[in-house]
Write an enzyme that holds these catalytic residues in place. Structure first.
Site, PDB file in Angstrom:
ATOM      1  N   PHE A 209       0.746  -1.233   0.045  1.00  0.00           N
ATOM      2  CA  PHE A 209       0.006   0.114  -0.054  1.00  0.00           C
ATOM      3  C   PHE A 209       0.747   1.201  -0.230  1.00  0.00           C
ATOM      4  CE2 PHE A 209      -1.870   3.337   2.483  1.00  0.00           C
ATOM      5  CZ  PHE A 209      -3.230   3.598   1.776  1.00  0.00           C
ATOM      6  N   ASP A 210       1.824   1.263   1.001  1.00  0.00           N
ATOM      7  CA  ASP A 210       2.782   2.636   1.010  1.00  0.00           C
ATOM      8  C   ASP A 210       3.401   2.723  -0.361  1.00  0.00           C
ATOM      9  OD1 ASP A 210       2.674   1.145   3.529  1.00  0.00           O
ATOM     10  OD2 ASP A 210       3.948   2.672   4.344  1.00  0.00           O
ATOM     11  N   THR A 211       4.092   1.692  -0.853  1.00  0.00           N
ATOM     12  CA  THR A 211       4.715   1.868  -2.232  1.00  0.00           C
ATOM     13  C   THR A 211       3.915   2.501  -3.395  1.00  0.00           C
ATOM     14  OG1 THR A 211       6.381   0.110  -1.838  1.00  0.00           O
ATOM     15  CG2 THR A 211       6.160   0.912  -4.020  1.00  0.00           C
TER      16      THR A 211
END
Length: 430
Positions: A209-211
């Site tokens: 999700f972060d990437t």
């Protein structure tokens, strides 16, 4: 589709993320989310430590949201007890696992102006929290990330995790042209008005999700602020490194497909977020020249390597001149196609035939230069393969400079680009 945001989030700015955050309204300024799964031991000391830090060092309204990801131990009961004890702590329970799923749900419903999250182990020193938040409060930046790889960071962790982290970020830089240095540090923040635009387009529900959020933000022209952090590895971390790495690589492949196919609405997001190019031009310098040079040079290096390998493979079979012609022709066609898309940002098939024909004319000039160099060398001496290759590489580099000038000033000049061929703003800017 443009989404209208409430004034409490955007203030008076027409563009998300460009005005200072209101600091004294009824809503909390900051919402820190702690995603947890079976963290009954670490949760309470984490929340108490974070709460004490915010009370003493964050002078505005805040909330701590514990996002329970379908824990099967007593994590939820611990979270609910903390929420009863402290007015600043709330609990969000999810019936399915997934850090990305938890962050999307909490961030999408929060009324805070700045949304953050951190890992429950608090591996990152909380002294970095104010530097993380401040650029978002002022309107200077849209997202902020803690980085263990930025200059000034101090990190203590084992060689295995260090190696995996650095390799992963190298992959992101090579495959997705990521400019941020650390995608995986569990210490990030985003303005709520910006998150509202981006979150509907972030599909991962787990660790990637972060990437995905960061890549989408970068492609949309948003400003990502990096904070060097002090970070100490938690030896008891429950993260499965191998499984996470596999999922991340699948996510990278999915993002590559989405960006090359146009599934991500980058141009629409740029327009909604007001992050189109500034458009300032310097007399005598064409827009995007520096970035075009960098991309052209990178493609040129790969083309030269391919040319060398082809020449060496063919030289013994067909001779130097024929090997030079074939190797140069193959790499010229590929070079024109890649530069058309990557360096000059031209999409669509219209005009591609003309571009290849004119590229072959440029190839002919390069052929004259390289073949002429070979002929001159043969007239002066009886060269071996090493000397031939050295002369050819030098001539090929000179031909590359000529090629860039002709591609930019003639083949792919904007005035000669077909109206239906889209020149990508994001390519020029990223």
């Amino acid at each position: 589709m443009t989404v209208s945001l409430p004034n409490s989030v955007t203030g008076t700015a027409e563009r998300p993320g460009t005005s200072p955050v209101p600091l004294h309204g009824p809503e909390p300024v900051l919402d820190v989310v702690i995603p947890v799964y079976n963290e009954e031991t670490d949760l309470e000391p984490c929340v108490r430590r974070l709460l004490a830090h915010l009370v003493h060092h964050f002078p505005y309204g805040f909330r701590i949201t514990i996002a329970d990801n379908a824990s099967t131990d007593s994590t939820l009961r611990v979270a609910e007890r903390l929420a009863r004890e402290f007015a600043e702590v709330v609990v969000a329970h999810l019936d399915e696992k997934g850090r990305g799923r938890a962050l999307r749900q909490v961030w999408s419903t929060s009324d805070a102006a700045v949304l953050a999250y951190m890992d429950v182990d608090l591996s990152t020193d909380l002294a970095a929290l104010w530097p993380l938040i401040a650029p978002l409060l002022s309107g200077h930046s849209d997202l902020a990330i803690g980085s263990r790889l930025a200059r000034g960071a101090r990190v203590v962790r084992g060689p295995k995790r260090e190696f995996v982290s650095r390799c992963y970020n190298l992959i992101l830089r090579g495959a997705l042209a990521a400019r941020f240095s650390d995608a995986q540090c569990g210490f990030k923040a985003i303005r709520a008005d910006v998150a509202e635009r981006l979150l509907p387009h972030v599909t991962d529900t787990g660790w990637f999700f972060d990437t995905e959020l960061l890549v989408l933000a970068q492609r949309s022209g948003l400003r990502i602020h990096e904070v060097p952090v002090d970070w100490v590895d938690d030896p008891d971390s429950s993260v499965d490194i191998v499984a996470t790495a596999k999922a991340d690589l699948k996510g990278v492949a999915r993002l590559i497909r989405a960006t090359t196919s146009g599934d991500l609405p980058i141009r629409d997001l740029r327009a909604q977020l007001g992050r189109e190019p500034i458009g300032v031009q310097t007399p005598g310098v064409a827009p995007g020249l520096a970035k075009q040079l960098v991309r052209f040079a990178a493609i040129g290096v790969l083309s030269t390597l391919a040319y060398v390998l082809l020449f060496l493979a063919l030289r013994g079979e067909v001779g130097s001149q024929a090997a030079n012609v074939v190797a140069l022709l193959i790499t010229a066609v590929a070079n024109t196609a890649v530069n058309r898309r990557v360096t000059f940002g031209i999409r669509g098939s219209r005009g591609a035939g003309r571009h290849q024909f004119e590229g072959l004319v440029v190839f002919g000039l390069g052929l004259v230069l390289t073949s002429g160099s070979l002929a001159l060398l043969g007239a002066l001496t009886n060269p071996g393969p090493g000397l031939e290759l050295t002369v050819l590489v030098g001539a090929n580099l000179a031909a590359t400079v000529l090629r860039f000038l002709l591609l930019r000033g003639w083949v792919f000049h904007p005035r000669r680009t077909p109206a239906t061929a889209e020149t990508s703003t994001s390519d020029r800017e990223n």
